[in-house]
Scaffold this motif. Sequence first.
Motif, PDB file in Angstrom:
ATOM      1  N   LEU A 642       0.762  -1.330  -0.120  1.00 25.78           N
ATOM      2  CA  LEU A 642      -0.055   0.026   0.018  1.00 25.78           C
ATOM      3  C   LEU A 642       0.727   1.240  -0.085  1.00 25.78           C
ATOM      4  N   LEU A 643       0.679   2.215  -0.769  1.00 31.25           N
ATOM      5  CA  LEU A 643       1.363   3.559  -1.057  1.00 31.25           C
ATOM      6  C   LEU A 643       0.424   4.701  -1.066  1.00 31.25           C
ATOM      7  N   ALA A 644       0.907   5.536  -0.385  1.00 30.33           N
ATOM      8  CA  ALA A 644       0.035   6.830  -0.350  1.00 30.33           C
ATOM      9  C   ALA A 644       0.986   8.088  -0.069  1.00 30.33           C
ATOM     10  N   SER A 645       0.424   9.346  -0.842  1.00 31.91           N
ATOM     11  CA  SER A 645       1.055  10.535  -0.570  1.00 31.91           C
ATOM     12  C   SER A 645       0.646  11.520   0.180  1.00 31.91           C
ATOM     13  N   PHE A 646       1.210  12.291   1.334  1.00 30.93           N
ATOM     14  CA  PHE A 646       0.482  13.028   2.000  1.00 30.93           C
ATOM     15  C   PHE A 646       1.192  14.350   1.911  1.00 30.93           C
ATOM     16  N   GLY A 647       0.414  15.239   2.424  1.00 32.33           N
ATOM     17  CA  GLY A 647       0.998  16.781   2.627  1.00 32.33           C
ATOM     18  C   GLY A 647       0.669  17.428   3.883  1.00 32.33           C
ATOM     19  N   LEU A 648       1.670  17.799   4.375  1.00 35.59           N
ATOM     20  CA  LEU A 648       1.384  18.362   5.886  1.00 35.59           C
ATOM     21  C   LEU A 648       1.654  19.881   5.623  1.00 35.59           C
ATOM     22  N   GLU A 649       0.708  20.864   6.272  1.00 35.99           N
ATOM     23  CA  GLU A 649       0.793  22.341   6.174  1.00 35.99           C
ATOM     24  C   GLU A 649       1.859  22.962   6.884  1.00 35.99           C
ATOM     25  N   ILE A 650       2.462  23.882   6.016  1.00 36.50           N
ATOM     26  CA  ILE A 650       3.712  24.457   6.602  1.00 36.50           C
ATOM     27  C   ILE A 650       3.282  25.828   6.973  1.00 36.50           C
ATOM     28  N   SER A 651       3.380  26.230   8.099  1.00 36.76           N
ATOM     29  CA  SER A 651       3.065  27.357   8.886  1.00 36.76           C
ATOM     30  C   SER A 651       4.194  28.399   9.201  1.00 36.76           C
ATOM     31  N   SER A 652       3.790  29.604   9.111  1.00 35.54           N
ATOM     32  CA  SER A 652       4.963  30.769   9.596  1.00 35.54           C
ATOM     33  C   SER A 652       5.007  30.564  11.265  1.00 35.54           C
ATOM     34  N   LEU A 653       6.101  30.894  11.720  1.00 32.81           N
ATOM     35  CA  LEU A 653       6.350  30.964  13.139  1.00 32.81           C
ATOM     36  C   LEU A 653       5.506  32.100  13.698  1.00 32.81           C
TER      37      LEU A 653
END
Length: 653
Positions: A642-653
Amino acid sequence: MTDAFFTCQKNVLLAKSPSTQIESDFAATRGRSVPEEQEALLQQWLEEGVGNLPASESVPAARKVSLTLSSGWLEGSELLMTSLNDLNASPEVTQCADQQLSDLNTLASSELQDHAVAEPARLAAEEAVTLAGSASWAAVVPQTDHQAAGCAGINVEVLNDDPAVLAWSLAETVPPVLPAQPVQDAVPFYPVPTEVPYHEILWRDWEDLSVQPCVLEQVSKSTPLFEFRVMSYNILAQDLVEQGLDLYVHCHPDILNWSYRLPNILQEIQHWDPDVLCLQEVQENHYWEQLEPTFKEMGFACFYKRRTGTKTDGCAVCYKHSRFQLISLSPIEYFRPGLDILNRDNVGLVLLLQPVLPEGLGLKAVSPLCVANTHVLFNPRRGDIKLAQVALLLAEIDKIARTAEGSYYPVILCGDLNSVPDSPLYKFIRNGELSYHGMPAWKVSGQEDLSQQLHSRKLLAPLWPSSLGVTDRCQYVTLCQPKKLGRREYSRDFLLQFRFCDAACERPPQLVLLEGVTDAKPAASAREHSAVTAVLERHNSFSLLGKQCSGVIQHGLNLTSVYSHFLPQRGRPEVTTMPMGLGATVDYIFYSAEPVENKAGRRLYKDGALKLLGRLSLLSEDVLLMANGLPNPFCSSDHLCLLASFGLEISSL
């Protein structure tokens, strides 16, 4: 010799005509004797030489065909999503074609010397084949060292060095004649017809979900994402193969050897290039001696947990240290001495990883990621054990992924759960709640229908004892605090300080005066005091256990599945494994999402901080049956990855 001339003649005709009918025509005539054509072709080769053949039958033509046949497998095994034309310059294939021609010349020179002796034996063998008849499905017998040159046209060194070429030869090579004496204890093997390569049947598409409107609405063009791939793969421990050979009678013994399966598995992992790799059924000695050194060369940091007891396999989690850094690691053993509900040797791993952002982004931050991997008990009749194991895993995830504010970091849960979609265990993970009291134990996983069984085990509340230290919300008692809306929290010692104050000793006017109960100035004896203390302690314990006594367990992680478990274009369910020739889905990748609403007891989700960007499509049962099930020469495990691609939101400090 017959097979060599057959291959040469087939290559020449394929070079002349693009028709796909040639392949089937040769397959149909393979068992028939064509001595006139062979003699003429042999004489032409000997008189004129390879270099003087006509243009259509020259060496480049034959090499072109050999390259086309081999590149089909190389595409399926190495570059499943590229074009066949991009692989026509493969050096391995060129070497294979040169060796084929060299072997053919050697056979031609030796044929003249042995022709008078070999011809009667050959005719007798061909006559036996004609009488036996030919079938569209034939037994694949991998060639030995002295057979490879005559039958396959591929040298032994290439076979040993390149597992992809070996797999193609297993799929394509059919012995020209049947052996005179049957092989003792031979196992029948029925692959796909030779004109249909394995990689075409087992083709898996990459589904890009980032272009869907629901995802585009949630992802702003100005919001950068930390993108990564996660693979979950049950790679089938070799010890388990040897202990259960009856499960693999459909496989030729050679493709079950670890020396054959390991290169295929590593090649598949290397091709898909995951950033996080969760493996199940990893044999311990293979992990330390072969897998971990290889994964480290590929840039992975690796962690392994063997099953308890005498078991020789376990789970592994690997991540690329260029993409993630380890925050915490928590291995889990489900075995608890003295508890019948947890008396099996299954294990799990829970990691908290910090994504590594590329340089040049400035003051940016991304949330940590919790990754869990497990292999739950197989036994279909012990759903109670499966539920308890999953509850322990969720409690560990709750401990690792919980933030200081009480929320959770994004979670990805991978593993072989030995439960089918829409089973009670699956619904518990996805919907966050399960009422189990009185449920038959076999029904929890949905693997088998044992409704006709007269005396089946039933689940009773509480499912596990309070001594386990896990609440009905799948949290550790020591880490969670009971909360009651609208009330202040006070400790028992603090309240006891006011038991004899004026306010506490004043009897309300409407309270009936009962001697020793509602006296104006109560005085508790030491015995009564100890009894009250015991009641308070039991109350605290049951307030933490909550609804378990009513047969309801819950969790608050909000998990949904990467896969839909159905192939709409084929109208069939997805499968991840083929036990005994029956397709089933038991492998999953769950990930954190935001609940939207509940419809008919089913919770609906939308992507939150963790977004699903794509996935590798699964296959249906009928497709895998065409490839003779799992494992096969192309897929070296009894499970699909099983293979999946994810994205995590990058936020400003």
